[in-house]
Scaffold this motif. Structure first.
Motif, PDB file in Angstrom:
ATOM      1  N   GLU A 294       0.907  -1.178  -0.002  1.00  0.00           N
ATOM      2  CA  GLU A 294       0.131   0.058   0.099  1.00  0.00           C
ATOM      3  C   GLU A 294       0.808   1.315   0.059  1.00  0.00           C
ATOM      4  O   GLU A 294       0.416   2.289  -0.440  1.00  0.00           O
ATOM      5  CB  GLU A 294      -1.067   0.037   1.120  1.00  0.00           C
ATOM      6  CG  GLU A 294      -1.996  -0.963   1.061  1.00  0.00           C
ATOM      7  CD  GLU A 294      -2.899  -1.077   2.320  1.00  0.00           C
ATOM      8  OE1 GLU A 294      -2.872  -0.303   3.070  1.00  0.00           O
ATOM      9  OE2 GLU A 294      -4.049  -2.039   2.194  1.00  0.00           O
ATOM     10  N   THR A 295       2.118   1.210   0.462  1.00  0.00           N
ATOM     11  CA  THR A 295       3.072   2.262   0.468  1.00  0.00           C
ATOM     12  C   THR A 295       4.425   2.008  -0.345  1.00  0.00           C
ATOM     13  O   THR A 295       4.699   0.532  -0.420  1.00  0.00           O
ATOM     14  CB  THR A 295       3.339   2.813   1.708  1.00  0.00           C
ATOM     15  OG1 THR A 295       4.093   1.789   2.629  1.00  0.00           O
ATOM     16  CG2 THR A 295       1.942   3.349   2.605  1.00  0.00           C
TER      17      THR A 295
ATOM     18  N   PRO B  72       1.618   6.797  -0.812  1.00  0.00           N
ATOM     19  CA  PRO B  72       0.594   5.605  -0.978  1.00  0.00           C
ATOM     20  C   PRO B  72       0.668   5.062  -2.479  1.00  0.00           C
ATOM     21  O   PRO B  72       1.301   5.821  -3.291  1.00  0.00           O
ATOM     22  CB  PRO B  72      -0.818   6.022  -0.874  1.00  0.00           C
ATOM     23  CG  PRO B  72      -0.544   7.611  -0.817  1.00  0.00           C
ATOM     24  CD  PRO B  72       1.017   7.989  -0.520  1.00  0.00           C
TER      25      PRO B  72
ATOM     26  N   SER C 133      -1.714   3.410  -4.443  1.00  0.00           N
ATOM     27  CA  SER C 133      -3.069   3.273  -4.858  1.00  0.00           C
ATOM     28  C   SER C 133      -2.969   4.209  -6.107  1.00  0.00           C
ATOM     29  O   SER C 133      -2.914   5.247  -6.048  1.00  0.00           O
ATOM     30  CB  SER C 133      -4.010   3.647  -3.977  1.00  0.00           C
ATOM     31  OG  SER C 133      -5.413   3.737  -4.571  1.00  0.00           O
ATOM     32  N   GLY C 134      -3.344   3.455  -7.122  1.00  0.00           N
ATOM     33  CA  GLY C 134      -3.621   4.110  -8.467  1.00  0.00           C
ATOM     34  C   GLY C 134      -2.117   4.428  -9.203  1.00  0.00           C
ATOM     35  O   GLY C 134      -2.010   5.032 -10.430  1.00  0.00           O
TER      36      GLY C 134
END
Lengths: 82, 145
Positions: free
Chosen positions: A26-27, A66, A68-69
């Protein structure tokens, strides 16, 4: 799937300029933790994280960022342009 | 405002002439050219860069300079690949109505190009190859702004 790219001595220690990684990290820090348990050369490259800079999708970032994306994460030593 | 990242050599004098003749409304043009030094029997300098990031990163640095100083125009040229001693590595040119803005913006651009543009220098010498380490003073230089 995330593209991971390496430059300068980080690239040399890991032995490749880029790879695509299937990860649930996630990171950026979690991605590094996944890589370092994978093989010794990653552990060697990331041994001193204070010596490594991070870019996320071609923008300077940090280990807390992060994922994400995110499509591309880059790891490299402090820059020496000019 | 123009940013060029290239492996080909460039003629700093010719670039300055073209830049100066095309800029309007400027009373001052300042240029800086960085050249490969031949210290320690250096044979060549190999400059690696992050192609997808280099031009956007330099454009962002130039845009930041434009918000801080009233610039008529600016040009940054930075090379990558293998460079011989004496070759020009990079060039910064700024134009402004008055000299102080042109000097300060050029100085700012140089400081940020040193440690915020994704280039890495490797020295090729008689005893092999060595990556150039960033200096602590490079980070201190950014705090001047």
């Amino acid at each position: 799937m995330i593209d991971v790219v390496y430059f300068a001595w980080v690239r040399e220690r890991i032995g490749k300029p880029r790879e695509t990684i299937e990860t649930g990290a996630e990171t950026v820090a979690e991605l590094v933790a996944e890589l370092t348990v994978r093989e010794a050369r990653y552990e060697a490259a990331f041994a001193d994280r204070s010596a490594i800079r991070v870019a996320v999708d071609q923008v300077l970032s940090d280990f807390d960022a992060p994922l994400s994306g995110v499509r591309e994460v880059a790891f490299f030593p402090p820059m020496t342009g000019g | 405002m123009a940013v060029r990242v290239q492996s080909d050599p460039f003629d700093a004098g010719a670039e300055l002439t073209v830049f100066s003749s095309s800029v309007s409304g400027a009373g001052a043009v300042v240029s800086f050219t960085g050249i490969v030094r031949g210290d320690n029997d250096l044979a060549a300098l190999e400059i690696e860069h992050y192609q997808a990031m280099t031009t956007p990163a330099i454009e962002a640095i130039v845009a930041e300079a434009s918000t801080r100083w009233s610039l008529s125009d600016a040009l940054v040229i930075h090379r990558h690949g293998r460079l011989a001693v004496g070759e020009a590595i990079m060039m910064v040119v700024t134009a402004a109505p008055h000299r102080r803005a042109a000097f300060e913006a050029a100085d700012f651009l140089m400081d940020y190009l040193k440690s915020r543009a994704p280039f890495w220098k490797k020295e090729i010498g008689p005893d092999g190859e060595m990556w150039v380490a960033a200096k602590g003073s490079d980070e201190d230089d950014l705090k001047r702004w």
